[in-house]
Scaffold this motif. Structure first.
Motif, PDB file in Angstrom:
ATOM      1  N   SER A 309      28.491  53.533 -38.328  1.00  0.00           N
ATOM      2  CA  SER A 309      27.339  53.037 -37.568  1.00  0.00           C
ATOM      3  C   SER A 309      27.758  52.119 -36.427  1.00  0.00           C
ATOM      4  O   SER A 309      26.974  51.846 -35.516  1.00  0.00           O
ATOM      5  CB  SER A 309      26.366  52.298 -38.496  1.00  0.00           C
ATOM      6  OG  SER A 309      26.974  51.136 -39.038  1.00  0.00           O
ATOM      7  N   GLN A 310      29.012  51.641 -36.469  1.00  0.00           N
ATOM      8  CA  GLN A 310      29.491  50.720 -35.432  1.00  0.00           C
ATOM      9  C   GLN A 310      30.474  51.384 -34.470  1.00  0.00           C
ATOM     10  O   GLN A 310      31.029  50.725 -33.599  1.00  0.00           O
ATOM     11  CB  GLN A 310      30.160  49.515 -36.103  1.00  0.00           C
ATOM     12  CG  GLN A 310      29.242  48.751 -37.054  1.00  0.00           C
ATOM     13  CD  GLN A 310      30.005  47.727 -37.857  1.00  0.00           C
ATOM     14  OE1 GLN A 310      30.588  46.783 -37.308  1.00  0.00           O
ATOM     15  NE2 GLN A 310      30.029  47.897 -39.170  1.00  0.00           N
ATOM     16  N   ASP A 314      29.954  60.429 -30.369  1.00  0.00           N
ATOM     17  CA  ASP A 314      29.060  61.488 -30.846  1.00  0.00           C
ATOM     18  C   ASP A 314      29.670  62.874 -30.616  1.00  0.00           C
ATOM     19  O   ASP A 314      28.980  63.882 -30.637  1.00  0.00           O
ATOM     20  CB  ASP A 314      27.687  61.403 -30.178  1.00  0.00           C
ATOM     21  CG  ASP A 314      27.748  61.505 -28.667  1.00  0.00           C
ATOM     22  OD1 ASP A 314      28.871  61.653 -28.132  1.00  0.00           O
ATOM     23  OD2 ASP A 314      26.693  61.448 -28.023  1.00  0.00           O
ATOM     24  N   LYS A 468      21.676  47.094 -38.983  1.00  0.00           N
ATOM     25  CA  LYS A 468      22.074  48.268 -39.744  1.00  0.00           C
ATOM     26  C   LYS A 468      20.913  48.801 -40.569  1.00  0.00           C
ATOM     27  O   LYS A 468      20.758  50.013 -40.740  1.00  0.00           O
ATOM     28  CB  LYS A 468      23.250  47.916 -40.653  1.00  0.00           C
ATOM     29  CG  LYS A 468      23.793  49.083 -41.453  1.00  0.00           C
ATOM     30  CD  LYS A 468      24.986  48.648 -42.296  1.00  0.00           C
ATOM     31  CE  LYS A 468      25.544  49.814 -43.107  1.00  0.00           C
ATOM     32  NZ  LYS A 468      26.708  49.398 -43.940  1.00  0.00           N
ATOM     33  N   ASP A 469      20.075  47.903 -41.092  1.00  0.00           N
ATOM     34  CA  ASP A 469      18.909  48.259 -41.899  1.00  0.00           C
ATOM     35  C   ASP A 469      17.673  47.590 -41.305  1.00  0.00           C
ATOM     36  O   ASP A 469      17.784  46.584 -40.595  1.00  0.00           O
ATOM     37  CB  ASP A 469      19.098  47.811 -43.353  1.00  0.00           C
ATOM     38  CG  ASP A 469      20.364  48.380 -43.976  1.00  0.00           C
ATOM     39  OD1 ASP A 469      20.432  49.617 -44.075  1.00  0.00           O
ATOM     40  OD2 ASP A 469      21.251  47.604 -44.346  1.00  0.00           O
ATOM     41  N   ASN A 476      23.992  42.064 -41.160  1.00  0.00           N
ATOM     42  CA  ASN A 476      23.693  43.483 -40.884  1.00  0.00           C
ATOM     43  C   ASN A 476      23.447  43.755 -39.404  1.00  0.00           C
ATOM     44  O   ASN A 476      22.796  44.714 -39.054  1.00  0.00           O
ATOM     45  CB  ASN A 476      22.506  43.961 -41.727  1.00  0.00           C
ATOM     46  CG  ASN A 476      21.169  43.444 -41.205  1.00  0.00           C
ATOM     47  OD1 ASN A 476      21.104  42.453 -40.499  1.00  0.00           O
ATOM     48  ND2 ASN A 476      20.090  44.125 -41.567  1.00  0.00           N
ATOM     49  N   VAL A 478      24.344  45.169 -35.903  1.00  0.00           N
ATOM     50  CA  VAL A 478      25.185  46.222 -35.326  1.00  0.00           C
ATOM     51  C   VAL A 478      25.552  45.884 -33.891  1.00  0.00           C
ATOM     52  O   VAL A 478      26.683  46.075 -33.456  1.00  0.00           O
ATOM     53  CB  VAL A 478      24.457  47.583 -35.371  1.00  0.00           C
ATOM     54  CG1 VAL A 478      25.258  48.653 -34.629  1.00  0.00           C
ATOM     55  CG2 VAL A 478      24.204  47.997 -36.803  1.00  0.00           C
ATOM     56  N   LYS A 499      14.018  52.912 -35.546  1.00  0.00           N
ATOM     57  CA  LYS A 499      15.415  53.322 -35.537  1.00  0.00           C
ATOM     58  C   LYS A 499      15.698  53.803 -34.128  1.00  0.00           C
ATOM     59  O   LYS A 499      14.941  54.617 -33.586  1.00  0.00           O
ATOM     60  CB  LYS A 499      15.675  54.438 -36.541  1.00  0.00           C
ATOM     61  CG  LYS A 499      17.160  54.799 -36.666  1.00  0.00           C
ATOM     62  CD  LYS A 499      17.383  55.853 -37.738  1.00  0.00           C
ATOM     63  CE  LYS A 499      18.867  56.165 -37.905  1.00  0.00           C
ATOM     64  NZ  LYS A 499      19.095  57.207 -38.933  1.00  0.00           N
ATOM     65  N   ARG A 501      18.713  54.464 -30.653  1.00  0.00           N
ATOM     66  CA  ARG A 501      20.072  54.753 -30.199  1.00  0.00           C
ATOM     67  C   ARG A 501      20.249  54.175 -28.809  1.00  0.00           C
ATOM     68  O   ARG A 501      19.444  54.398 -27.919  1.00  0.00           O
ATOM     69  CB  ARG A 501      20.316  56.259 -30.192  1.00  0.00           C
ATOM     70  CG  ARG A 501      21.670  56.678 -29.640  1.00  0.00           C
ATOM     71  CD  ARG A 501      21.936  58.166 -29.888  1.00  0.00           C
ATOM     72  NE  ARG A 501      20.865  59.001 -29.369  1.00  0.00           N
ATOM     73  CZ  ARG A 501      20.767  59.405 -28.101  1.00  0.00           C
ATOM     74  NH1 ARG A 501      21.679  59.029 -27.214  1.00  0.00           N
ATOM     75  NH2 ARG A 501      19.776  60.181 -27.715  1.00  0.00           N
ATOM     76  N   LEU A 506      25.226  53.743 -30.048  1.00  0.00           N
ATOM     77  CA  LEU A 506      25.125  52.953 -31.267  1.00  0.00           C
ATOM     78  C   LEU A 506      23.741  53.178 -31.860  1.00  0.00           C
ATOM     79  O   LEU A 506      22.741  53.225 -31.142  1.00  0.00           O
ATOM     80  CB  LEU A 506      25.319  51.463 -30.963  1.00  0.00           C
ATOM     81  CG  LEU A 506      26.743  50.986 -30.686  1.00  0.00           C
ATOM     82  CD1 LEU A 506      26.737  49.511 -30.330  1.00  0.00           C
ATOM     83  CD2 LEU A 506      27.627  51.218 -31.899  1.00  0.00           C
ATOM     84  N   VAL A 507      23.672  53.320 -33.179  1.00  0.00           N
ATOM     85  CA  VAL A 507      22.408  53.572 -33.849  1.00  0.00           C
ATOM     86  C   VAL A 507      22.109  52.419 -34.806  1.00  0.00           C
ATOM     87  O   VAL A 507      22.980  51.963 -35.547  1.00  0.00           O
ATOM     88  CB  VAL A 507      22.445  54.900 -34.630  1.00  0.00           C
ATOM     89  CG1 VAL A 507      21.168  55.089 -35.444  1.00  0.00           C
ATOM     90  CG2 VAL A 507      22.628  56.069 -33.670  1.00  0.00           C
ATOM     91  N   GLY A 508      20.870  51.943 -34.781  1.00  0.00           N
ATOM     92  CA  GLY A 508      20.458  50.865 -35.665  1.00  0.00           C
ATOM     93  C   GLY A 508      18.961  50.648 -35.581  1.00  0.00           C
ATOM     94  O   GLY A 508      18.228  51.432 -34.966  1.00  0.00           O
TER      95      GLY A 508
END
Length: 518
Positions: A309-310, A314, A468-469, A476, A478, A499, A501, A506-508
């Motif tokens: 996640s960090q 892609d 992250k969550d 948590n 990111v 959620k 990008r 980066l996704v979080g």
């Protein structure tokens, strides 16, 4: 709603790799609060009570939810029980008489009149099933699952399954000075479309055959799909130095730069490895080049996956060798059973290196062979009237009609029945995209002509934590976004989070209190 064999296998492999959630009453739908509320109202019982649906929402919000028969619904086009699917099969039999290379349905129960569970046999020795609320989506060997019967339904098109045209499959070699002098004319004639070239040695000097291989590919029309750098970097500074040296060798020649991660010296780096990857990637991307990672499951799973996640990447090129190290000619197509996506969980793989001992005219000795999935649909031959296929997606769409509402339809075409509508500007969770540019939502189908990917912008704050969550915890975070930063929105959580990008992939999760929709 007939589906061909390739669509069936692809759909159920994606259910597994995307970690679909077992949800009683769901038919392959994105898990949302509205869905769980509706299912509880319809199917609520002492077993499937309010707490059950609340727990499943927490476990799987934004992911695909289905029970064992509900998982079949998006493929069959109708909703029924496991028993109902068995009854509708044209051909049935004991599991001992199943045809081992044919995709079909498999069943369990006390007898053929009391079927209580269903799975899909992929024709390669494996079954995918929504096993239980505890186990969720499982992929296991046919002989270990306790299956008792099989059935061949009439909605799977076996009459003209798609066949691979080996002359147009995108095959790729990756080479270095180890292969010596290469006759690229013969390589091209053998059916090789792409090449990835070693660009740099451990001492940071150019690979001794790099320039000759680059010019040889260009002279015969083999596409140089990228260059690779086998990495020995154990510090961020070393990663940046290596990346800059690669750029100096390329000297403006644009292609993908692949960071090859597999060396033992990087196995004990822990979280430092993600910093090394991101530092290398930033140098490459800032110079206008595409960046990707080459590795294999044995390195990816223990050393990269914990920090995925960090990590800003892609584009993945993964190695998993088909049938051990046996020699394979360029004409042989690897068996999907060995595809590394089944071992890593990465569903969107750019390329798969399936042997290190390939045999190709024009190259002396063994050579690495890969399949490149870009434009892979062009290599599939089907009926003149193509079947509409679906690919799972997980993005938020924004309804973009000029005026008024957008019709929701029962099938992906404008002549099907209207079953509802969405308002202009409304955010909608998109579950799948069809091959004719329609999207499936949890309510039906909408035309892709009137949907755009939802984007948001940070506002009303100078800094915004991406987590992250979807909850506020100290450890948590990111990334940190700045005011006016834009993000792509992937899903809407029910507790006030998106959620998302970033432009760096980066996704979080980010609080919707500080996001304005563009």
């Amino acid at each position: 709603m007939s589906k061909n064999v390739k669509e069936m296998v692809s759909y159920f492999e994606k259910l597994y790799t995307n970690k679909a959630i077992y949800l009683w009453g769901a038919n392959g739908e994105i898990i949302t609060k509205d869905l769980c509320d509706r299912l509880f109202k319809t199917y609520g019982s002492s077993t499937y009570n309010r707490q059950y649906y609340d727990n499943k929402l927490k476990e799987g919000v934004g992911r695909i939810g289905a029970d064992c028969s509900g998982a079949i619904c998006p493929m069959s086009g109708f909703d029924t029980t496991a028993q109902g699917y068995y009854n509708k099969c044209d051909t049935k039999g004991s599991i001992s008489s199943i045809v081992k290379n044919k995709v079909c349905l498999v069943f369990k129960g006390k007898s053929t009149s009391s079927i209580n569970h269903i799975g899909v046999y992929l024709g390669n020795g494996y079954v995918v099933e929504m096993k239980s609320s505890k186990d969720n989506c499982v992929r296991s060997k046919l002989e270990t699952g306790g299956w008792k019967w099989y059935g061949i339904p009439n909605w799977i098109d076996y009459s003209s399954p798609p066949t691979l045209n080996t002359s147009s499959i995108i095959k790729c070699v990756d080479v270095s000075s180890y292969q010596g002098d290469i006759n690229w004319n013969l390589v091209k004639s053998a059916g090789v479309n792409y090449a990835i070239l070693k660009v740099i040695r451990k001492d940071l000097n150019p690979d001794t055959k790099f320039e000759k291989n680059w010019n040889g590919c260009k002279s015969v029309g083999v596409i140089v799909d990228g260059v690779y750098n086998y990495s020995y970097a154990t510090t961020v500074a070393k990663a940046k130095t290596d990346a800059k040296k690669v750029l100096s060798i390329l000297n403006g020649r644009k292609c993908t730069v692949w960071l090859d991660l597999e060396d033992k010296c990087q196995q004990g780096l822990g979280s430092l490895l993600k910093d090394i990857i991101n530092a290398y990637r930033d140098v490459i991307v800032s110079a206008g080049y595409d960046f990707g990672i080459y590795t294999g499951p044995s390195f990816y799973n223990p050393y990269i996956k914990p920090y995925i996640s960090q990590i800003k990447c892609d584009k993945w090129w993964l190695a998993r060798y088909y049938n051990g190290y046996n020699k394979m000619t360029i004409s042989i197509n690897p068996n999907e059973q060995y595809n590394p996506k089944l071992m890593t969980g990465i569903s969107d793989i750019y390329a798969w290196q399936y042997t290190s001992s390939g045999q190709v005219s024009g190259i002396n000795g063994g050579v690495d062979l890969s399949v490149v999935y870009e434009d892979v649909e062009s290599s599939v031959t089907t009926n003149p009237t193509p079947t509409i296929s679906e690919s799972l997606v997980a993005i938020l769409g924004k309804i973009n009609t000029k005026s008024g509402n957008l019709n929701i339809r029962s099938a992906p075409n404008s002549s099907s029945a209207k079953i509802g509508s969405y308002k202009k500007g409304e955010l909608v969770q998109l579950i799948a995209k069809t091959s004719n540019n329609w999207y499936r939502t949890d309510k039906g189908y909408i035309s892709g002509e009137y949907v755009i990917a939802a984007k948001g912008k940070v506002f009303n704050c100078t800094k915004l934590n991406m987590r992250k969550d979807p909850k506020v915890e100290i450890d948590n975070i990111v990334s940190v976004l700045n005011s006016n930063d834009e993000v792509h929105l992937m899903k809407q959580a029910d507790n006030g989070w998106y959620k998302a990008r970033t432009k760096d992939n980066l996704v979080g999760y980010i609080s919707n209190k500080y996001i304005t929709i563009l």
